[in-house]
Design an enzyme around this catalytic site. Structure first.
Site, PDB file in Angstrom:
ATOM      1  N   LYS A   1       0.862  -1.186   0.000  1.00 24.38           N
ATOM      2  CA  LYS A   1       0.000   0.000   0.000  1.00 24.38           C
ATOM      3  C   LYS A   1       0.891   1.225   0.000  1.00 24.38           C
ATOM      4  O   LYS A   1       1.925   1.225   0.672  1.00 24.38           O
ATOM      5  CB  LYS A   1      -0.911   0.027   1.228  1.00 24.38           C
ATOM      6  CG  LYS A   1      -1.714   1.329   1.366  1.00 24.38           C
ATOM      7  CD  LYS A   1      -2.773   1.252   2.438  1.00 24.38           C
ATOM      8  CE  LYS A   1      -2.309   1.612   3.812  1.00 24.38           C
ATOM      9  NZ  LYS A   1      -1.713   2.977   3.942  1.00 24.38           N
TER      10      LYS A   1
ATOM     11  N   GLU B   1      -9.389   7.508   3.769  1.00 29.67           N
ATOM     12  CA  GLU B   1      -9.289   7.774   5.207  1.00 29.67           C
ATOM     13  C   GLU B   1      -9.833   9.147   5.565  1.00 29.67           C
ATOM     14  O   GLU B   1      -9.443  10.171   4.977  1.00 29.67           O
ATOM     15  CB  GLU B   1      -7.821   7.644   5.659  1.00 29.67           C
ATOM     16  CG  GLU B   1      -7.651   7.912   7.149  1.00 29.67           C
ATOM     17  CD  GLU B   1      -6.344   7.407   7.742  1.00 29.67           C
ATOM     18  OE1 GLU B   1      -5.567   6.737   7.033  1.00 29.67           O
ATOM     19  OE2 GLU B   1      -6.107   7.686   8.934  1.00 29.67           O
TER      20      GLU B   1
HETATM   21  O1  KIV Z   1      -1.003   2.435   8.820  1.00 28.22           O
HETATM   22  C1  KIV Z   1      -2.186   2.035   8.874  1.00 28.22           C
HETATM   23  O2  KIV Z   1      -2.576   1.309   9.795  1.00 28.22           O
HETATM   24  C2  KIV Z   1      -3.084   2.445   7.807  1.00 28.22           C
HETATM   25  C3  KIV Z   1      -4.538   2.118   7.952  1.00 28.22           C
HETATM   26  C4  KIV Z   1      -5.124   2.883   9.039  1.00 28.22           C
HETATM   27  C5  KIV Z   1      -5.275   2.270   6.692  1.00 28.22           C
HETATM   28  O3  KIV Z   1      -2.666   3.033   6.858  1.00 28.22           O
END
Ligand code: KIV
Length: 272
Positions: free
Chosen positions: A121, A190
């Site tokens: 991600k 988010e």
């Molecule tokens: O770092 C994280 O836990 C995240 C989530 C909150 C989406 O990016």
């Protein structure tokens, strides 16, 4: 012989995308260690994210900025050992994917090769499109992240709701379409208004995963330590605490201390 990882029922990137088509909600949570990953996986969580939130929740940093590649790989390896079914996604730390595409490929590759992740991600909109395209071309699935992107905390100046005004909302919708076109398999939204998250969800084919983005996203994610009531420093409105583990743990520790002090632990039955 098929390993447990490839056993029937294993959640894959195409499966996450198919869930949106079927109208099936996607349940996601974060994990940073083996034991938590095992519990989440056996409970039926579809996607487990080794979030860079590990920096705040586990390491005690004030932001996610200090998280390193080595730290995220270490936690990904631990989580990977606990997973049989869920899709394992690793969050790329601040500056691990911005310096150059070559460096990004190396770092994302480490998440898969060393960590055992199945996707990465990364935060950001249009400026990340070329990088995402390259990773996806190389066989590294990418999850996008728009709205409140905590690695930009110094630019935003706080963790306020994002895309409240018309221009930022329009930009976010454009960014979502650009990320989709670049090849992401899903997008985290988010802390944005629920109506905007709904609009994005209706306008992209890839699943949206909300955190503080209302009920209409294709899936939801929370930081596991938040929903367990373990991280008590602050509680955003969007967090639902399913249990107050922090309180329960404190009371267990206090009871243990009292028992030791008063020679009530161990008992004869707990001795050899
Ligand atoms: O770092 C994280 O836990 C995240 C989530 C909150 C989406 O990016």
């Amino acid at each position: 012989m098929a390993s447990e990882k490839t056993a029937a029922g294993k959640v894959t990137v195409p499966e996450i995308m198919a869930m949106k088509k079927r109208g099936e909600k996607i349940a996601c949570l974060t994990a940073y260690d083996y034991l938590m990953a095992t519990l989440l996986d056996r409970a039926g969580v579809d996607l487990i994210l080794v979030g860079d939130s590990v920096g705040m929740v586990v390491a005690g940093y004030k932001t996610t900025i200090p998280v390193t590649m080595d730290a995220i790989i270490y936690h990904t390896q631990a989580v990977a050992r606990g997973i049989r079914r869920a899709l394992l996604v690793t969050d790329m730390p601040f500056l691990s994917f911005q310096v150059s595409i070559e460096k990004t490929v190396e770092n994302a590759g480490r998440c898969l090769k060393e960590g055992g992740a199945e996707a990465v991600k990364l935060e950001g909109g249009a400026p990340m499109a070329e990088t995402i395209r390259r990773l996806v071309d190389l066989g590294i699935p990418v999850m996008g992240h728009l709205g409140l992107t905590p690695q930009s905390i110094n630019k935003f100046g706080g963790y306020r709701l994002r895309a409240k005004d018309k221009d930022e909302a329009k930009q976010l919708l454009t960014d979502a379409k650009i990320l989709q076109e670049a090849g992401v398999f899903s997008i985290v939204l988010e802390k944005v208004p629920a109506a905007l998250a709904k609009k994005v969800t209706e306008n992209v084919q890839v699943p949206t995963i909300g955190i503080g983005a209302g009920p209409d996203c294709d899936g939801q994610i929370l930081v596991t330590h938040d929903m367990l009531g373990l991280f008590e420093e602050f509680k955003p409105k969007f967090v639902r605490r399913y249990v107050e583990l922090g309180k329960a743990m404190r009371s267990a520790f206090e009871q243990y201390v009292a028992d030791v002090k008063e020679s009530k632990f161990p008992s004869l039955q707990e001795s050899y």
